[in-house]
Design an enzyme around this catalytic site. Structure first.
Site, PDB file in Angstrom:
ATOM      1  N   GLN A 115      47.338  31.448  48.692  1.00 19.74           N
ATOM      2  CA  GLN A 115      47.279  30.627  47.484  1.00 19.74           C
ATOM      3  C   GLN A 115      48.631  30.044  47.091  1.00 19.74           C
ATOM      4  O   GLN A 115      48.686  29.182  46.213  1.00 19.74           O
ATOM      5  CB  GLN A 115      46.754  31.463  46.305  1.00 19.74           C
ATOM      6  N   HIS A 128      44.504  39.603  51.649  1.00 17.48           N
ATOM      7  CA  HIS A 128      44.101  39.031  50.359  1.00 17.48           C
ATOM      8  C   HIS A 128      43.224  37.811  50.650  1.00 17.48           C
ATOM      9  O   HIS A 128      43.693  36.677  50.637  1.00 17.48           O
ATOM     10  CB  HIS A 128      45.341  38.664  49.536  1.00 17.48           C
ATOM     11  N   GLU A 154      40.693  43.360  46.299  1.00 17.19           N
ATOM     12  CA  GLU A 154      39.372  43.087  45.717  1.00 17.19           C
ATOM     13  C   GLU A 154      38.246  43.067  46.751  1.00 17.19           C
ATOM     14  O   GLU A 154      37.643  42.009  47.027  1.00 17.19           O
ATOM     15  CB  GLU A 154      39.390  41.756  44.956  1.00 17.19           C
ATOM     16  N   ASN A 172      42.275  45.263  39.047  1.00 15.56           N
ATOM     17  CA  ASN A 172      42.271  43.883  38.551  1.00 15.56           C
ATOM     18  C   ASN A 172      41.173  43.777  37.508  1.00 15.56           C
ATOM     19  O   ASN A 172      40.068  44.287  37.698  1.00 15.56           O
ATOM     20  CB  ASN A 172      41.978  42.890  39.684  1.00 15.56           C
ATOM     21  N   GLU A 219      46.114  42.753  38.494  1.00 15.58           N
ATOM     22  CA  GLU A 219      45.837  41.361  38.103  1.00 15.58           C
ATOM     23  C   GLU A 219      45.145  41.376  36.747  1.00 15.58           C
ATOM     24  O   GLU A 219      44.248  42.189  36.503  1.00 15.58           O
ATOM     25  CB  GLU A 219      44.911  40.624  39.081  1.00 15.58           C
ATOM     26  N   SER A 256      43.342  28.028  43.154  1.00 11.96           N
ATOM     27  CA  SER A 256      42.285  29.010  42.990  1.00 11.96           C
ATOM     28  C   SER A 256      41.218  28.723  44.041  1.00 11.96           C
ATOM     29  O   SER A 256      40.773  27.580  44.187  1.00 11.96           O
ATOM     30  CB  SER A 256      41.732  28.868  41.572  1.00 11.96           C
ATOM     31  N   TRP A 257      40.841  29.757  44.774  1.00 13.84           N
ATOM     32  CA  TRP A 257      39.998  29.649  45.973  1.00 13.84           C
ATOM     33  C   TRP A 257      38.824  28.687  45.838  1.00 13.84           C
ATOM     34  O   TRP A 257      38.576  27.862  46.705  1.00 13.84           O
ATOM     35  CB  TRP A 257      39.438  31.021  46.337  1.00 13.84           C
ATOM     36  N   TYR A 287      47.171  29.627  36.213  1.00 12.62           N
ATOM     37  CA  TYR A 287      47.339  30.983  35.705  1.00 12.62           C
ATOM     38  C   TYR A 287      48.806  31.375  35.523  1.00 12.62           C
ATOM     39  O   TYR A 287      49.102  32.437  34.999  1.00 12.62           O
ATOM     40  CB  TYR A 287      46.757  31.989  36.707  1.00 12.62           C
TER      41      TYR A 287
HETATM   42  C1  BGP Z   1      41.113  37.408  41.922  1.00 10.95           C
HETATM   43  C2  BGP Z   1      41.889  37.160  43.168  1.00 10.95           C
HETATM   44  C3  BGP Z   1      42.970  36.155  43.059  1.00 10.95           C
HETATM   45  C4  BGP Z   1      42.753  35.072  42.046  1.00 10.95           C
HETATM   46  C5  BGP Z   1      42.123  35.563  40.766  1.00 10.95           C
HETATM   47  C6  BGP Z   1      41.646  34.491  39.823  1.00 10.95           C
HETATM   48  O1  BGP Z   1      39.783  37.575  42.274  1.00 10.95           O
HETATM   49  O2  BGP Z   1      42.415  38.348  43.690  1.00 10.95           O
HETATM   50  O3  BGP Z   1      43.277  35.719  44.341  1.00 10.95           O
HETATM   51  O4  BGP Z   1      42.363  33.891  42.536  1.00 10.95           O
HETATM   52  O5  BGP Z   1      41.052  36.420  40.978  1.00 10.95           O
HETATM   53  O6  BGP Z   1      40.395  34.037  40.227  1.00 10.95           O
HETATM   54  P1  BGP Z   1      40.056  32.522  40.318  1.00 10.95           P
HETATM   55  O7  BGP Z   1      41.119  31.931  41.157  1.00 10.95           O
HETATM   56  O8  BGP Z   1      38.710  32.434  40.947  1.00 10.95           O
HETATM   57  O9  BGP Z   1      40.053  32.008  38.930  1.00 10.95           O
END
Ligand code: BGP
Length: 474
Positions: A19, A117, A161, A301, A379, A434-435, A443
């Protein structure tokens, strides 16, 4: 408001290789499961991301300047082994991470390093990812290489996660390979990831006895506690089913070393309703049992909680990946459906803002798992459409300060009541992609103009530093 941090608290921020790094095609790096997928999807790309591959020193320096004493990073498996299981590591990838860790040391920012990750090598992903035991074997070889090579790393996390990965890949369908409610794969990948985690823990602890690695190892998982939408027994049972699938299965596997009878009975109910199966190999449970008391830390997290009502229909969902408020829906046959709760605020991506859930989950896990080691919040943070920097180059993000403040208050409350939480990492250090959402869901403590890669300070970073300073005075 949080007035003060305890002395010696780990006050950090989190990142993930894919990321932030960008540079996905340099130095022989192999593709991950995302490279071709993101191109085909056509919404956003992983290059240059936050250009952390080249700019890590600037970000680590900013971290130190803003009071952070720790940072979460991950190693990109395919920078070391481009196909996941190559005979020889790539020297340039190895060198890169030695330099990154040396830079952390130079600035007094302790690295907490995840081996995986969300970025499985494409070559292994194409053969089934975690559903194929070959990935587990290759992962353990990669872990062994890293443990021996990166001796300067004293805090390891095995997999980030486990539940998000299997949920997003096989239930929610917003991560490749985009299966929806493929419950067999959803539960099997949880189990196989747990086996990989346990094998890595056992390996680290065994190596430590002979080679004196001198560090700690643990797992990172996201916990999303479910509450029944009403007091009805049906809703209560739906929340129990949800918690079993989304929390208890992995927490049991990692910290009891077996699946409790209660968890298994709830899981079996879900499997039956979905004609799904779970396959456990003979040695798996031995491996889990052996690893459970050997974890040195648990990375928790936390983003949100869920309110669950009973649901009789077929599974269906829609994922809000755009920040268009009110567009998500999740109904899982044999489990339950998520419902909105009046009075509980949500983000633009429909995530419930519920700090009480963090307190409840901390109390719950510390009461349930006698083997539970020290906890770090690895997180927690707010995804938000932040404004651009003002004339002074500062980004106003009072919503994020509020979010972190409310959650930290709950962390400190649980800690005061005996839950052993030793640190907090905000997600995220700098803006990154964000994925399943892209670049508009920010963030970071540090704002990035993704066209120029210039870093700007957010108000939250200034607030973060103020809190860090209270620790020095404590
Ligand atoms: C967690 C992951 C992160 C990150 C975060 C926020 O699930 O470990 O990599 O992306 O969430 O989520 P998102 O990017 O979907 O908002």
């Amino acid at each position: 408001r949080v007035q003060q941090l305890p002395k010696g608290f780990v006050w950090g921020a989190a990142t993930a290789a894919y990321q932030t790094e960008g540079s996905t095609k340099v130095a022989g790096k192999g593709k991950t499961m995302w490279d071709d997928y993101l191109v085909a999807q056509g919404r956003f790309l992983p290059d240059p991301a936050s250009d952390f591959y080249n700019r890590y020193e600037e970000d680590i320096r900013l971290s130190a300047e803003h009071g952070l004493n720790a940072i979460r990073v991950s190693i990109a498996w395919t920078r070391i082994f481009p196909n996941g299981d190559d005979a020889e590591p790539l020297a340039e990838g190895v060198k890169h991470y030695h330099e990154l860790f040396a830079c952390c040391k130079k600035y007094g920012v302790e690295p907490y390093v995840s081996l995986h990750h969300f970025d499985s090598p494409a070559a292994l992903f194409n053969q089934g990812d975690w559903l194929n035991r070959k990935t587990v074997d290759a992962y353990v070889r990669y872990a062994e290489f890293c443990f021996r090579e990166f001796r300067e790393v004293k805090n390891w996390f095995t997999i980030n996660e486990l539940i998000s990965l299997s949920h997003s890949q096989y239930i929610q369908g917003n991560f490749p390979p985009n299966h929806h409610f493929d419950v067999t794969s959803g539960i099997q990948s949880q189990h196989n990831e747990l086996v990989a985690h346990a094998r890595a823990v056992n390996l680290y602890k065994d190596l430590d006895e002979t080679e004196h690695l001198g560090g700690r190892i643990g797992m990172v998982n996201v916990l999303t506690p479910a509450y029944p939408a009403t007091d009805s027994p049906a809703d209560q049972h739906a929340a129990d089913l949800y918690n079993a699938f989304y929390t208890d299965f992995i927490m049991d596997g990692a910290f009891l070393g077996h699946y409790s009878a209660r968890t298994l009975s709830l899981i079996n109910e879900i499997l039956r309703a979905n004609n799904a199966t779970l396959t456990v190999e003979d040695s798996d449970m031995e491996e889990l049992a052996k690893a459970a008391p050997r974890n040195d830390m648990f990375g928790l997290n936390y983003y949100q909680s869920a309110f669950i009502a009973a649901y009789d229909g077929e599974s269906t969902n829609s994922f809000n990946g755009t920040g268009d408020k009110g567009t998500s829906c999740f109904k899982f046959k044999g489990v339950g459906q998520q419902v909105d709760m009046p009075g509980i605020p949500t983000t633009d991506w429909d995530w419930l803002i519920y700090p009480q859930g963090l307190y409840d989950t901390l109390k719950h896990i510390s009461a349930t798992y006698p083997n539970l080691p020290v906890i770090y919040i690895t997180e927690n943070g707010l995804g938000h459409k932040d404004p651009e920097p003002d004339a002074n180059g500062i980004v106003a993000d009072p919503e994020r300060i509020d979010f972190v403040d409310q959650h930290m208050e709950k962390v400190l409350q649980a800690r005061a009541e005996g839950v052993d939480v030793q640190g907090y990492f905000i997600w995220s250090l700098q803006d990154q992609f964000s994925w399943a959402n892209g670049y508009n869901k920010r963030y970071g403590l540090f704002y990035i103009d993704f066209d120029t890669q210039k870093r700007y300070i957010k108000q939250s970073a200034l607030w973060y530093k103020e809190l860090a300073d209270t620790m020095a005075d404590a």
